[in-house]
Design an enzyme around this catalytic site. Structure first.
Site, PDB file in Angstrom:
ATOM      1  N   VAL A 166      42.058  17.362   2.685  1.00 50.89           N
ATOM      2  CA  VAL A 166      43.376  17.168   2.058  1.00 50.89           C
ATOM      3  C   VAL A 166      44.218  16.104   2.768  1.00 50.89           C
ATOM      4  O   VAL A 166      45.308  15.773   2.311  1.00 50.89           O
ATOM      5  CB  VAL A 166      44.169  18.491   1.943  1.00 50.89           C
ATOM      6  N   TYR A 181      52.802  25.577  14.190  1.00 43.57           N
ATOM      7  CA  TYR A 181      52.311  26.270  12.987  1.00 43.57           C
ATOM      8  C   TYR A 181      53.481  26.809  12.154  1.00 43.57           C
ATOM      9  O   TYR A 181      53.560  26.582  10.937  1.00 43.57           O
ATOM     10  CB  TYR A 181      51.384  27.409  13.405  1.00 43.57           C
ATOM     11  N   ALA A 198      56.645  25.936  12.233  1.00 42.13           N
ATOM     12  CA  ALA A 198      57.475  24.851  11.697  1.00 42.13           C
ATOM     13  C   ALA A 198      56.819  24.252  10.454  1.00 42.13           C
ATOM     14  O   ALA A 198      57.500  23.971   9.455  1.00 42.13           O
ATOM     15  CB  ALA A 198      57.674  23.776  12.763  1.00 42.13           C
ATOM     16  N   LYS A 233      54.785  25.727   8.348  1.00 40.88           N
ATOM     17  CA  LYS A 233      54.839  26.674   7.230  1.00 40.88           C
ATOM     18  C   LYS A 233      56.266  26.819   6.698  1.00 40.88           C
ATOM     19  O   LYS A 233      56.475  27.023   5.498  1.00 40.88           O
ATOM     20  CB  LYS A 233      54.273  28.031   7.652  1.00 40.88           C
ATOM     21  N   ILE A 269      45.955  38.510   8.500  1.00 46.34           N
ATOM     22  CA  ILE A 269      44.879  38.797   7.546  1.00 46.34           C
ATOM     23  C   ILE A 269      43.541  38.570   8.242  1.00 46.34           C
ATOM     24  O   ILE A 269      43.371  37.550   8.925  1.00 46.34           O
ATOM     25  CB  ILE A 269      44.987  37.850   6.312  1.00 46.34           C
TER      26      ILE A 269
HETATM   27  N1  LIG Z   1      44.594  34.612   8.201  1.00 42.91           N
HETATM   28  C1  LIG Z   1      45.887  34.833   8.427  1.00 42.91           C
HETATM   29  O1  LIG Z   1      46.274  35.768   9.131  1.00 42.91           O
HETATM   30  C2  LIG Z   1      46.918  33.946   7.785  1.00 42.91           C
HETATM   31  C3  LIG Z   1      48.245  34.368   7.869  1.00 42.91           C
HETATM   32  C4  LIG Z   1      49.229  33.580   7.295  1.00 42.91           C
HETATM   33  C5  LIG Z   1      48.878  32.421   6.643  1.00 42.91           C
HETATM   34  N2  LIG Z   1      47.594  32.030   6.574  1.00 42.91           N
HETATM   35  C6  LIG Z   1      47.289  30.778   5.875  1.00 42.91           C
HETATM   36  O2  LIG Z   1      46.358  31.006   4.854  1.00 42.91           O
HETATM   37  C7  LIG Z   1      45.588  29.832   4.644  1.00 42.91           C
HETATM   38  C8  LIG Z   1      44.117  30.172   4.705  1.00 42.91           C
HETATM   39  O3  LIG Z   1      43.845  30.684   6.003  1.00 42.91           O
HETATM   40  P1  LIG Z   1      42.524  31.521   6.338  1.00 42.91           P
HETATM   41  O4  LIG Z   1      42.927  32.579   7.267  1.00 42.91           O
HETATM   42  O5  LIG Z   1      41.794  31.831   5.091  1.00 42.91           O
HETATM   43  O6  LIG Z   1      41.763  30.408   7.216  1.00 42.91           O
HETATM   44  P2  LIG Z   1      40.239  29.968   7.302  1.00 42.91           P
HETATM   45  O7  LIG Z   1      40.156  29.172   8.537  1.00 42.91           O
HETATM   46  O8  LIG Z   1      39.341  31.147   7.115  1.00 42.91           O
HETATM   47  O9  LIG Z   1      40.060  29.018   6.026  1.00 42.91           O
HETATM   48  C9  LIG Z   1      40.716  27.787   5.965  1.00 42.91           C
HETATM   49  C10 LIG Z   1      39.850  26.830   5.170  1.00 42.91           C
HETATM   50  O10 LIG Z   1      40.592  25.599   5.049  1.00 42.91           O
HETATM   51  C11 LIG Z   1      39.681  24.527   5.253  1.00 42.91           C
HETATM   52  N3  LIG Z   1      40.417  23.365   5.734  1.00 42.91           N
HETATM   53  C12 LIG Z   1      41.051  23.214   6.913  1.00 42.91           C
HETATM   54  N4  LIG Z   1      41.554  21.987   7.007  1.00 42.91           N
HETATM   55  C13 LIG Z   1      41.256  21.338   5.855  1.00 42.91           C
HETATM   56  C14 LIG Z   1      41.498  20.038   5.356  1.00 42.91           C
HETATM   57  N5  LIG Z   1      42.135  19.120   6.092  1.00 42.91           N
HETATM   58  N6  LIG Z   1      41.053  19.726   4.110  1.00 42.91           N
HETATM   59  C15 LIG Z   1      40.385  20.635   3.369  1.00 42.91           C
HETATM   60  N7  LIG Z   1      40.090  21.870   3.809  1.00 42.91           N
HETATM   61  C16 LIG Z   1      40.528  22.226   5.031  1.00 42.91           C
HETATM   62  C17 LIG Z   1      38.669  25.046   6.282  1.00 42.91           C
HETATM   63  O11 LIG Z   1      37.479  24.291   6.222  1.00 42.91           O
HETATM   64  C18 LIG Z   1      38.516  26.490   5.846  1.00 42.91           C
HETATM   65  O12 LIG Z   1      37.442  26.636   4.922  1.00 42.91           O
HETATM   66  C19 LIG Z   1      46.020  28.828   5.716  1.00 42.91           C
HETATM   67  O13 LIG Z   1      46.937  27.919   5.158  1.00 42.91           O
HETATM   68  C20 LIG Z   1      46.673  29.708   6.740  1.00 42.91           C
HETATM   69  O14 LIG Z   1      47.631  28.999   7.505  1.00 42.91           O
HETATM   70  C21 LIG Z   1      46.583  32.773   7.136  1.00 42.91           C
END
Ligand SMILES: NC(=O)c1ccc[n+]([C@@H]2O[C@H](COP(=O)([O-])OP(=O)(O)OC[C@H]3O[C@@H](n4cnc5c(N)ncnc54)[C@H](O)[C@@H]3O)[C@@H](O)[C@H]2O)c1
Length: 249
Positions: free
Chosen positions: A59, A150, A152, A154, A183
């Site tokens: 992205v 992170y 900031a 979000k 999660i």
């Molecule tokens: N897991 C949590 O506790 C949690 C909590 C709050 C928010 N989030 C947010 O939820 C979203 C998903 O997180 P997750 O826990 O599933 O993480 P994850 O690491 O399991 O999955 C993230 C995916 O994004 C892809 N990715 C990363 N950078 C990328 C880029 N530049 N271009 C394309 N793809 C890219 C990775 O390859 C990966 O497959 C994130 O934005 C994260 O910040 C997660």
């Protein structure tokens, strides 16, 4: 319901993967976007079928985003939704956060989600409108320790979504945010220490981590133009009560 497609970033893992599975199960055509091509191959191997289109995309790559937007504009099944779940995390405290780290997290979490939303908004508009869901975090709402860059990023994503909701409403595009609490995903496995896990269990009223499937359900609601037709500009925290909580004992 007529055929419709959805683009989901970060689709190869965690929350994006769960959202991909749920939308496939509900009859959507899914463009699964991720920078991890090998993980996308594994996804396709596990879920063969014409409804899943895996697209390797970073992205932060504007040329790749533009190429995908052109493809989406010409796709036979109209694109009606975008979910920006691709994201990266850091647990660095404020004093240890460097400008480089801050820029790296903004580049993916804010600029990446912005650039893809901007490229696909005209496609959604041409298809009669639709829904964009940004995946932020409770760390974009609360001051969580170790979340300078992170949190900031979000927080910026949340404000961006509100502006988009206002400016894209005339085009029938709704824009909302899902703010997950902790999660169980590969991201968390990498960043949460045992001590932090115990602290989350103490401060989340439901006393547990959430599942990617629980976040996917909230995403699917917001993406559904029939069920969430009057919902835009909102932040839906799916966090076991974390952001609501005050004194807990
Ligand atoms: N897991 C949590 O506790 C949690 C909590 C709050 C928010 N989030 C947010 O939820 C979203 C998903 O997180 P997750 O826990 O599933 O993480 P994850 O690491 O399991 O999955 C993230 C995916 O994004 C892809 N990715 C990363 N950078 C990328 C880029 N530049 N271009 C394309 N793809 C890219 C990775 O390859 C990966 O497959 C994130 O934005 C994260 O910040 C997660």
């Amino acid at each position: 319901m007529s055929a419709r497609s959805i683009a989901i970033t970060g689709a190869a893992s965690g929350i994006g993967r769960a959202a991909t599975l749920l939308h496939l199960a509900r009859g959507w055509h899914v463009f699964a976007l991720d920078r991890d091509a090998a993980a996308l191959d594994a996804l396709v191997a596990a879920l063969p079928g014409e409804a899943l289109d895996a697209v390797p995309l970073d992205v932060t790559d504007q040329a790749g985003i533009d190429a995908f937007a052109t493809r989406a504009a010409g796709a036979p099944v109209p694109l009606r939704a975008l979910v920006n779940s691709a994201g990266i995390a850091s647990a660095a405290r404020f004093r240890e956060t460097t400008p480089e780290l801050m820029r790296r997290l903004y580049e993916v979490n804010v600029v990446g989600a912005f650039a893809l939303s901007k490229a696909l908004a005209p496609v959604l508009e041409a298809n009669g409108g639709g829904s964009i869901v940004q995946i932020a975090s409770v760390s974009g709402i609360k001051g969580n320790l170790g979340r300078a860059a992170y949190g900031a990023s979000k927080g910026a994503l949340i404000t961006l979504a509100k502006v988009m909701a206002v400016e894209l409403a005339p085009d029938a595009i709704r824009v909302n945010v899902v703010a997950p609490g902790p999660i169980e995903t590969p991201m968390v496995a990498q960043h949460h220490s045992a001590e932090q896990r115990a602290e989350w269990h103490r401060t989340v009223p439901l006393r547990r981590y959430g599942t990617p499937e629980e976040i996917a359900e909230a995403i699917a609601f917001l993406c559904d133009d029939e069920r969430a037709s009057y919902v835009t500009g909102q932040v839906l925290s799916v966090d076991g009560g974390f952001t609501a909580a005050g004194l807990m004992a």
